[in-house]
Design an enzyme around this catalytic site. Structure first.
Site, PDB file in Angstrom:
ATOM      1  N   TYR A  81       0.856  -1.187   0.000  1.00 60.43           N
ATOM      2  CA  TYR A  81       0.000   0.000   0.000  1.00 60.43           C
ATOM      3  C   TYR A  81       0.899   1.247   0.000  1.00 60.43           C
ATOM      4  CZ  TYR A  81      -2.666   3.748   2.128  1.00 60.43           C
ATOM      5  OH  TYR A  81      -3.213   4.972   2.404  1.00 60.43           O
ATOM      6  N   ASP A 130      -0.196  -7.432   7.201  1.00 67.31           N
ATOM      7  CA  ASP A 130      -1.300  -6.488   7.019  1.00 67.31           C
ATOM      8  C   ASP A 130      -2.466  -7.300   6.455  1.00 67.31           C
ATOM      9  OD1 ASP A 130      -3.140  -4.649   6.054  1.00 67.31           O
ATOM     10  OD2 ASP A 130      -1.617  -3.193   5.458  1.00 67.31           O
TER      11      ASP A 130
HETATM   12  N1  PLP Z   1      -2.985  -1.062   4.787  1.00 66.29           N
HETATM   13  C1  PLP Z   1      -3.730  -1.180   3.682  1.00 66.29           C
HETATM   14  C2  PLP Z   1      -3.703  -2.465   2.920  1.00 66.29           C
HETATM   15  C3  PLP Z   1      -4.510  -0.105   3.241  1.00 66.29           C
HETATM   16  O1  PLP Z   1      -5.232  -0.220   2.134  1.00 66.29           O
HETATM   17  C4  PLP Z   1      -4.496   1.103   3.998  1.00 66.29           C
HETATM   18  C5  PLP Z   1      -5.286   2.276   3.563  1.00 66.29           C
HETATM   19  O2  PLP Z   1      -5.746   2.373   2.460  1.00 66.29           O
HETATM   20  C6  PLP Z   1      -3.705   1.171   5.134  1.00 66.29           C
HETATM   21  C7  PLP Z   1      -2.967   0.072   5.527  1.00 66.29           C
HETATM   22  C8  PLP Z   1      -3.651   2.426   5.958  1.00 66.29           C
HETATM   23  O3  PLP Z   1      -4.821   2.538   6.701  1.00 66.29           O
HETATM   24  P1  PLP Z   1      -5.430   3.934   7.225  1.00 66.29           P
HETATM   25  O4  PLP Z   1      -5.827   4.718   6.018  1.00 66.29           O
HETATM   26  O5  PLP Z   1      -6.561   3.516   8.098  1.00 66.29           O
HETATM   27  O6  PLP Z   1      -4.340   4.615   7.974  1.00 66.29           O
END
Ligand code: PLP
Length: 386
Positions: A106, A177
């Site tokens: 991401y 993740d």
């Molecule tokens: N991990 C993934 C796979 C994501 O898609 C995102 C956000 O799009 C995040 C982490 C980060 O999350 P947040 O936007 O809640 O900080």
């Protein structure tokens, strides 16, 4: 309990006269009449709350619930998924080491690694996590491995079970993740991961109305992560925790519908004019199909991507024709949304870096919602006609 029941009940113990739905407790501070009692609570020897940054009843319920669903000892809820990732990395690797990470991370995660951790002395090695030979050699000498259960945006599935085993053999902690899969479809701790984080903004919340993160793992790692989150002030506020827990209650039914609608749309898109290629982990012929069958036999959720002939202009034409589907940068809500990685999740990369990942100007990512499948398909059919 099975995951469906756990999602409904986890995180709470009801006794006579308990409210069936949790009360919202916005209190920033709790009062005490006994100094020993305060000290016992502040030390963590006695249950209770004293200051909102340290803990709060709504946050604790969410932490407990996600930990139960993932099969973890404890959890820490944070103000966003990025905050969860940040405290996780610092808890697992407090001093600069080499982080081996999926190359299709991401964009926000990539930015954290490159712009905050590399200047602090961490080294990064971005690799193709679906190639176990590459993983095996990259893990030698590494201090942390970071993998997403479903890659973004092309929805490939690294074999997290095999990666966990390679990491464990080398004493390298594995942080996963699990945002795209959720603990309904896959529980990385069960196959040997060290810690699991979520952007609860996505499927856990599920209604596009909050920003939150949750990290789970063993008690020692969570205690280190919690201390960092409290010190840096990235803990989650009560109302967002309340909303996230409310979302979690329906996670099982939503993920099943997302999965059914996702594969139905992926199959249908393959027949639509102008669609050059469809990316969905359990689509017939997908390079991830075997891993999907083994690790996520009940479905792979609502994420897919496709390449549209005609690049940005064709994507813009499709967007302006949609009747129900919306363009939005996030994912995991009940509504079907499309995102355009070139200007959203992957805007921080150079065109060459995007090309290397297979993200082109015609690449569209879809977060398939829980609407009626035939109506989702019909909206794409009319938007892509001619
Ligand atoms: N991990 C993934 C796979 C994501 O898609 C995102 C956000 O799009 C995040 C982490 C980060 O999350 P947040 O936007 O809640 O900080």
């Amino acid at each position: 309990m099975k995951a469906a029941s756990r999602a409904v009940h986890a995180g709470r113990e009801l006794v006579a006269r308990s409210p069936l739905a949790p009360d919202l407790s916005p209190a920033a501070v709790h009062v005490y009449t006994d100094l020993d009692d305060y000290e016992a609570v502040a030390r963590g020897d006695r249950p209770g709350h004293y200051y909102g940054r340290n803990s709060n009843s709504n946050r604790s319920m969410l932490e407990q619930a996600v930990a139960e669903l993932e099969g973890a000892e404890a959890g820490v809820a944070t103000a966003s998924g990025m905050a969860a990732l940040h405290v996780a990395i610092l808890a697992l690797a407090p001093k600069p080491i080499t982080i081996v990470a999926t190359r299709e991370l991401y964009g926000g995660t990539l930015a954290l690694l490159r712009q905050d951790l590399e200047p602090a002395g961490y080294e990064t090695n971005f690799i193709d996590m679906t190639d176990l030979d590459v993983v095996r050699s990259a893990l030698d000498g590494a201090g942390l491995a970071l993998v997403e259960t479903i890659t973004n945006p092309l929805c490939r599935l690294p074999d997290v079970e095999a990666i966990a085993s390679l990491a464990r053999d080398r004493g390298v902690p594995l942080l996963v993740d699990n945002t795209f899969a959720t603990p309904i479809l896959f529980r990385p701790l069960e196959v040997g991961a060290t810690a699991v984080m979520h952007s609860a903004t996505k499927y856990i919340g599920g209604h596009s109305d909050l920003v939150a993160g949750v990290l789970v793992g063993n008690a020692d790692v969570m205690s280190a992560a919690r201390a960092r989150s409290v010190r840096t002030g990235s803990t989650l506020g009560p109302f967002d925790a309340w909303l996230a827990l409310r979302g979690l209650r329906t996670l099982d039914v939503r993920m099943r519908r997302h999965s059914d609608n996702g594969i139905a749309l992926a199959r249908a898109l393959q027949m639509m004019p102008g669609v050059a290629r469809v990316y969905h982990p359990s689509l017939e012929g997908s390079p991830s199909q075997a891993v999907a069958r083994r690790l996520m036999p009940e479905g792979t959720g609502g994420m897919l991507a496709f390449d549209l002939d005609g690049g940005r202009a064709a994507v813009q034409r499709m967007l302006s024709r949609f009747q129900m589907v919306r363009f939005a940068a996030s994912l995991g809500g009940v509504e079907t949304t499309v995102s355009y990685p070139e200007i959203t999740s992957h805007r921080g990369l150079t065109p060459a870096e995007r090309a290397e990942l297979g993200v082109g100007s015609g690449t569209v990512r879809v977060s398939v919602g829980i609407e009626a499948a035939d109506e989702i398909l019909a909206d794409f059919v009319q938007a892509l006609a001619n």
